[in-house]
Design a protein around this motif. Structure first.
Motif, PDB file in Angstrom:
ATOM      1  N   LYS A  31       0.889  -1.341   0.114  1.00 55.37           N
ATOM      2  CA  LYS A  31       0.057   0.156   0.151  1.00 55.37           C
ATOM      3  C   LYS A  31       0.741   1.390  -0.036  1.00 55.37           C
ATOM      4  O   LYS A  31       0.529   2.428  -0.276  1.00 55.37           O
ATOM      5  N   ASP A  32       2.264   1.187   0.362  1.00 56.17           N
ATOM      6  CA  ASP A  32       3.036   2.319   0.358  1.00 56.17           C
ATOM      7  C   ASP A  32       3.429   2.890  -0.974  1.00 56.17           C
ATOM      8  O   ASP A  32       3.755   4.135  -0.959  1.00 56.17           O
ATOM      9  N   TYR A  33       3.025   2.136  -2.005  1.00 52.60           N
ATOM     10  CA  TYR A  33       3.266   2.403  -3.396  1.00 52.60           C
ATOM     11  C   TYR A  33       2.112   2.714  -4.159  1.00 52.60           C
ATOM     12  O   TYR A  33       2.088   3.142  -5.505  1.00 52.60           O
ATOM     13  N   ALA A  34       1.134   2.994  -3.287  1.00 50.34           N
ATOM     14  CA  ALA A  34      -0.247   3.301  -4.062  1.00 50.34           C
ATOM     15  C   ALA A  34      -0.167   4.163  -5.265  1.00 50.34           C
ATOM     16  O   ALA A  34      -0.717   4.545  -6.179  1.00 50.34           O
ATOM     17  N   GLN A  35       0.508   5.438  -4.827  1.00 49.39           N
ATOM     18  CA  GLN A  35       0.441   6.670  -5.499  1.00 49.39           C
ATOM     19  C   GLN A  35       1.648   6.819  -6.400  1.00 49.39           C
ATOM     20  O   GLN A  35       1.981   7.819  -7.354  1.00 49.39           O
ATOM     21  N   THR A  36       2.536   5.814  -6.574  1.00 47.55           N
ATOM     22  CA  THR A  36       3.751   5.898  -7.319  1.00 47.55           C
ATOM     23  C   THR A  36       3.537   5.548  -8.704  1.00 47.55           C
ATOM     24  O   THR A  36       2.738   4.849  -9.131  1.00 47.55           O
ATOM     25  N   GLN A  37       4.285   6.134  -9.691  1.00 51.80           N
ATOM     26  CA  GLN A  37       4.084   6.185 -11.131  1.00 51.80           C
ATOM     27  C   GLN A  37       5.445   5.653 -11.641  1.00 51.80           C
ATOM     28  O   GLN A  37       6.510   6.221 -11.022  1.00 51.80           O
ATOM     29  N   PRO A  38       5.719   5.216 -12.792  1.00 50.39           N
ATOM     30  CA  PRO A  38       4.649   4.760 -13.678  1.00 50.39           C
ATOM     31  C   PRO A  38       3.834   3.462 -12.853  1.00 50.39           C
ATOM     32  O   PRO A  38       4.389   2.534 -12.360  1.00 50.39           O
ATOM     33  N   ARG A  39       2.605   3.217 -13.240  1.00 45.93           N
ATOM     34  CA  ARG A  39       1.801   2.183 -12.674  1.00 45.93           C
ATOM     35  C   ARG A  39       2.290   0.883 -13.419  1.00 45.93           C
ATOM     36  O   ARG A  39       2.394   0.757 -14.552  1.00 45.93           O
ATOM     37  N   LEU A  40       2.759   0.043 -12.461  1.00 47.20           N
ATOM     38  CA  LEU A  40       3.273  -1.611 -13.184  1.00 47.20           C
ATOM     39  C   LEU A  40       1.986  -2.260 -13.158  1.00 47.20           C
ATOM     40  O   LEU A  40       1.277  -2.906 -12.203  1.00 47.20           O
ATOM     41  N   ASP A  41       1.645  -2.934 -14.610  1.00 47.43           N
ATOM     42  CA  ASP A  41       0.947  -3.909 -14.858  1.00 47.43           C
ATOM     43  C   ASP A  41       1.747  -4.906 -15.413  1.00 47.43           C
ATOM     44  O   ASP A  41       2.271  -4.990 -16.717  1.00 47.43           O
ATOM     45  N   ILE A  42       1.943  -6.101 -14.794  1.00 49.55           N
ATOM     46  CA  ILE A  42       2.796  -7.160 -14.834  1.00 49.55           C
ATOM     47  C   ILE A  42       2.205  -7.686 -16.226  1.00 49.55           C
ATOM     48  O   ILE A  42       3.038  -8.279 -16.907  1.00 49.55           O
ATOM     49  N   PHE A  43       1.146  -8.047 -16.496  1.00 48.12           N
ATOM     50  CA  PHE A  43       0.560  -8.613 -17.678  1.00 48.12           C
ATOM     51  C   PHE A  43       0.868  -7.758 -18.975  1.00 48.12           C
ATOM     52  O   PHE A  43       1.309  -8.262 -20.014  1.00 48.12           O
ATOM     53  N   SER A  44       0.968  -6.290 -18.873  1.00 50.46           N
ATOM     54  CA  SER A  44       1.259  -5.523 -19.977  1.00 50.46           C
ATOM     55  C   SER A  44       2.786  -5.711 -20.161  1.00 50.46           C
ATOM     56  O   SER A  44       3.375  -5.843 -21.254  1.00 50.46           O
ATOM     57  N   TYR A  45       3.428  -5.608 -18.979  1.00 49.70           N
ATOM     58  CA  TYR A  45       4.799  -5.391 -19.039  1.00 49.70           C
ATOM     59  C   TYR A  45       5.372  -6.723 -19.544  1.00 49.70           C
ATOM     60  O   TYR A  45       6.165  -6.662 -20.479  1.00 49.70           O
TER      61      TYR A  45
END
Length: 182
Positions: A31-45
């Motif tokens: 939860k500490d990373y909820a506002q960090t960017q870029p958003r990681l989507d492992i399926f896309s990456y």
């Protein structure tokens, strides 16, 4: 003198046990990373080809192995299949095939041939936390270790991964990886 020695020994062991408990119970929260960017989507990456460069360090931080991995990911519905081909600096080769599912609640589960049971994962912001158990061979012995992977997206092409390997809750090794999307 025997009573004093026994008291000191028990006191020292108690202090050590409390220290281990305190150190192993402290951990980052996804939860500490909820506002960090870029958003990681492992399926896309991981859909498509990527390569990883990594190293293993023992409990003294001494580098014990280096490796590269070619990774091919295929997404079909709610499942990402990752084909990982590792080559270590000593010539050893390993292949692992992950089947990772994204569940309705946003968490992830995964299986692979050399993983004990089911891996679990959570994602928030630029971070992904992946936990699993694996038997690791080293020096002619096999050790059942718990892996705590933290993957962070740097930019569209790069991920960083820091993994803690633990036995009985005590860190015995670390793996560091750098991923590059092809």
């Amino acid at each position: 003198m025997t009573v004093l020695h026994s008291f000191l020994r028990k006191g020292f062991l108690g202090l050590m046990a409390a220290s281990v408990l305190l150190l192993t119970s402290c951990s980052a929260d996804i939860k500490d990373y909820a506002q960090t960017q870029p958003r990681l989507d492992i399926f896309s990456y991981f859909n498509g080809d990527s390569v990883a460069y990594g190293m293993v360090q023992d409990y003294t931080n001494k580098q014990t192995r280096r490796f590269t991995a070619k990774i091919r990911g295929d997404v079909v519905g709610d499942t990402l299949t990752l084909h990982e081909d590792f080559v270590y600096n000593d010539g050893e080769k390993q292949t692992r095939v992950w089947h990772i599912r994204k569940l309705a609640d946003g968490t992830y589960t995964g299986t692979a041939g050399d993983i004990i049971g089911t891996a679990t994962g959570k994602s928030a912001g630029n971070a992904f936390n992946w936990n699993y158990v694996m038997d690791v061979k080293s020096g002619g012995s096999t050790y059942r270790l718990t892996f705590d992977d933290w993957i962070y997206q740097q930019d569209e092409q790069h991920l960083f991964n820091a993994t803690s390997l633990k036995k009985f809750g005590v860190e015995v090794a670390r793996v560091t990886l750098f991923f590059e999307k092809k």
